[in-house]
Design an enzyme around this catalytic site. Structure first.
Site, mmCIF file in Angstrom:
data_model
loop_
_atom_site.group_PDB
_atom_site.id
_atom_site.type_symbol
_atom_site.label_atom_id
_atom_site.label_comp_id
_atom_site.label_asym_id
_atom_site.label_seq_id
_atom_site.Cartn_x
_atom_site.Cartn_y
_atom_site.Cartn_z
ATOM 1 N N ASP A 66 61.560 36.724 48.752
ATOM 2 C CA ASP A 66 62.216 35.469 48.409
ATOM 3 C C ASP A 66 62.427 35.317 47.312
ATOM 4 O O ASP A 66 61.992 35.892 46.264
ATOM 5 C CB ASP A 66 61.356 34.501 49.405
ATOM 6 C CG ASP A 66 59.538 34.641 48.980
ATOM 7 O OD1 ASP A 66 59.218 35.312 47.923
ATOM 8 O OD2 ASP A 66 59.249 34.020 49.800
ATOM 9 N N ASP A 135 49.901 27.412 55.844
ATOM 10 C CA ASP A 135 50.388 26.990 57.064
ATOM 11 C C ASP A 135 50.910 28.005 57.742
ATOM 12 O O ASP A 135 51.752 27.856 58.702
ATOM 13 C CB ASP A 135 51.638 26.031 56.639
ATOM 14 C CG ASP A 135 52.873 26.900 55.808
ATOM 15 O OD1 ASP A 135 52.336 27.901 55.661
ATOM 16 O OD2 ASP A 135 53.572 26.257 55.380
ATOM 17 N N HIS A 137 53.035 30.900 56.906
ATOM 18 C CA HIS A 137 54.251 31.483 56.638
ATOM 19 C C HIS A 137 54.026 32.679 56.043
ATOM 20 O O HIS A 137 53.065 33.073 55.366
ATOM 21 C CB HIS A 137 55.056 30.426 55.616
ATOM 22 C CG HIS A 137 54.573 30.222 54.158
ATOM 23 N ND1 HIS A 137 54.756 29.205 53.231
ATOM 24 C CD2 HIS A 137 53.867 31.371 53.324
ATOM 25 C CE1 HIS A 137 54.214 29.430 52.151
ATOM 26 N NE2 HIS A 137 53.750 30.794 52.009
ATOM 27 N N GLU A 142 58.738 29.041 56.982
ATOM 28 C CA GLU A 142 57.537 28.025 57.166
ATOM 29 C C GLU A 142 57.330 27.830 58.868
ATOM 30 O O GLU A 142 58.278 28.463 59.819
ATOM 31 C CB GLU A 142 58.156 26.836 56.728
ATOM 32 C CG GLU A 142 58.276 26.844 55.027
ATOM 33 C CD GLU A 142 57.233 26.899 54.387
ATOM 34 O OE1 GLU A 142 56.023 27.277 54.942
ATOM 35 O OE2 GLU A 142 57.066 26.534 53.194
HETATM 36 P P1 PGA Z 1 49.556 33.022 47.448
HETATM 37 O O1 PGA Z 1 50.799 32.753 48.217
HETATM 38 O O2 PGA Z 1 49.422 34.429 47.401
HETATM 39 O O3 PGA Z 1 49.904 32.373 46.005
HETATM 40 O O4 PGA Z 1 48.348 32.384 48.088
HETATM 41 C C1 PGA Z 1 50.925 33.318 49.541
HETATM 42 C C2 PGA Z 1 52.157 32.989 50.402
HETATM 43 O O5 PGA Z 1 52.549 31.851 50.203
HETATM 44 O O6 PGA Z 1 52.815 33.701 50.868
#
Ligand code: PGA
Length: 255
Positions: A66, A135, A137, A142
Site C-alpha cells: 500500500d 482493527d 486490517h 479495513e
Molecule cells: P504496525 O502496523 O506494524 O505499525 O503495528 C501494522 C499494520 O497496520 O498493518
C-alpha cells in the site's frame, strides 16, 4: 494456518527471516510482497544481514501492499521512502524491480489495474509479508473490506488514523486515503507470512485466527489461504484459546 508463538518479536522475526531467506536462496528471482509499519522492521534487518553475508537480491522483485494517497514518493512519510530507507537501500536489489503504488497517480483506478497487471506479469507474489492492524486490517483493508477486493483506493478507519499518528508530527497530517492491494489480491500470494506483535494486537489476532471468517476482521480471510504462517509474540497471543495446541503443533512438525 501454521501459528508460531515466539518468546518475543526478535525470535519471531528471525524465524520469519530464515524462512524467507531460504526461499530466496532456492529461487533468486523470488517475488516478495512487502509491508510497512513497525512490525516488519526486525525482519528487514534479518534480510539486510543475509544480504551482507552473501544472499543475492539482485534478481528479487517486490510489490508493496500500500501507499498513502497524496504523498509523493520522495515525501519523508511515504511508504516508498520507508521502504528505501529501511530495506531497499541496504540490499543489492535493483530499485526498478521494487514496486510501491503511486500515491500521486492522476488516474487511480487505472493505476490500480496496472499494479495488479504488473503483479500478474511477474508471475504472482511468492511470499507476502503482512502485519495486522489493531482493527484486523491487512494492507489497508479495513473492517468491512470485501474479502474479494482488489487493489483500489480505500478510506482509512479512524482507528488506523489514530494508530499511525505516531509516525507523523501532527495527528492531522495522517493522510485519510491510501491505495491498497485488496484482500483478494493478498489471498493469491503463494504464501502469506503474517507477523503480529504487542498486546494491542491481541484482540485482532484472536479474531483472525480463531474467529469466524468475516469482513469485520479482514485478516480472518487468511483462514482460507492454503499456506499461511503466523508468527506471534507472547503479548499478541494473549487471547488465543488454543495456545497450547499451537505450541504443540509447532514443535512437532514433520521434517
Ligand atoms: P504496525 O502496523 O506494524 O505499525 O503495528 C501494522 C499494520 O497496520 O498493518
Amino acid at each position: 494456518m501454521d501459528v508460531f508463538i515466539c518468546k518475543d518479536s526478535e525470535e519471531a522475526s528471525r524465524l520469519a527471516g530464515e524462512q524467507i531467506i531460504k526461499q530466496i536462496r532456492a529461487n533468486p528471482a523470488l517475488v516478495l510482497g512487502l509491508a510497512t509499519g513497525s512490525t516488519p522492521l526486525r525482519l528487514y534487518k534479518e534480510l539486510i544481514k543475509a544480504c551482507q553475508t552473501g544472499t543475492d537480491f539482485s534478481r528479487v522483485r517486490s510489490f508493496n501492499l500500500d501507499e498513502y494517497v497524496g504523498l509523493p514518493s520522495d515525501h519523508p512519510k511515504s511508504y516508498r521512502t520507508f521502504m528505501n530507507d529501511n530495506l531497499f537501500s541496504h540490499l543489492n536489489i535493483r530499485l526498478e524491480n521494487t514496486h510501491v503504488p503511486n500515491g500521486m497517480a492522476h488516474d487511480i483506478p487505472a493505476h490500480c489495474a496496472a499494479y495488479e497487471a504488473e503483479i500478474k506479469a511477474a508471475g504472482g507474489i511468492d511470499v507476502q509479508v503482512l502485519g495486522i492492524g489493531s482493527d484486523g486490517h491487512i494492507g489497508f483493508n479495513e473492517p468491512t473490506s470485501s474479502l474479494a477486493s482488489r487493489t483500489r483506493i480505500v478510506t482509512l478507519a479512524e482507528q488506523t488514523l489514530h494508530d499511525n499518528a505516531r509516525f507523523f508530527a501532527n495527528a492531522s497530517d495522517v493522510p485519510h486515503y491510501a491505495i491498497s492491494m485488496g484482500v483478494g489480491t493478498i489471498l493469491e500470494a503463494k504464501q502469506c507470512v503474517m507477523l503480529c506483535f504487542g498486546a494491542n494486537k491481541a484482540k485482532a489476532v484472536k479474531g483472525a485466527i480463531e474467529g469466524g471468517i468475516s469482513q469485520f476482521n479482514p485478516a480472518s480471510a487468511l483462514q482460507m489461504h492454503p499456506n499461511t504462517v503466523v508468527y506471534l509474540d507472547e503479548a499478541a497471543a494473549t487471547d488465543l484459546q488454543l495456545k497450547d495446541d499451537y505450541r504443540w503443533a509447532s514443535t512437532h512438525k514433520p521434517q
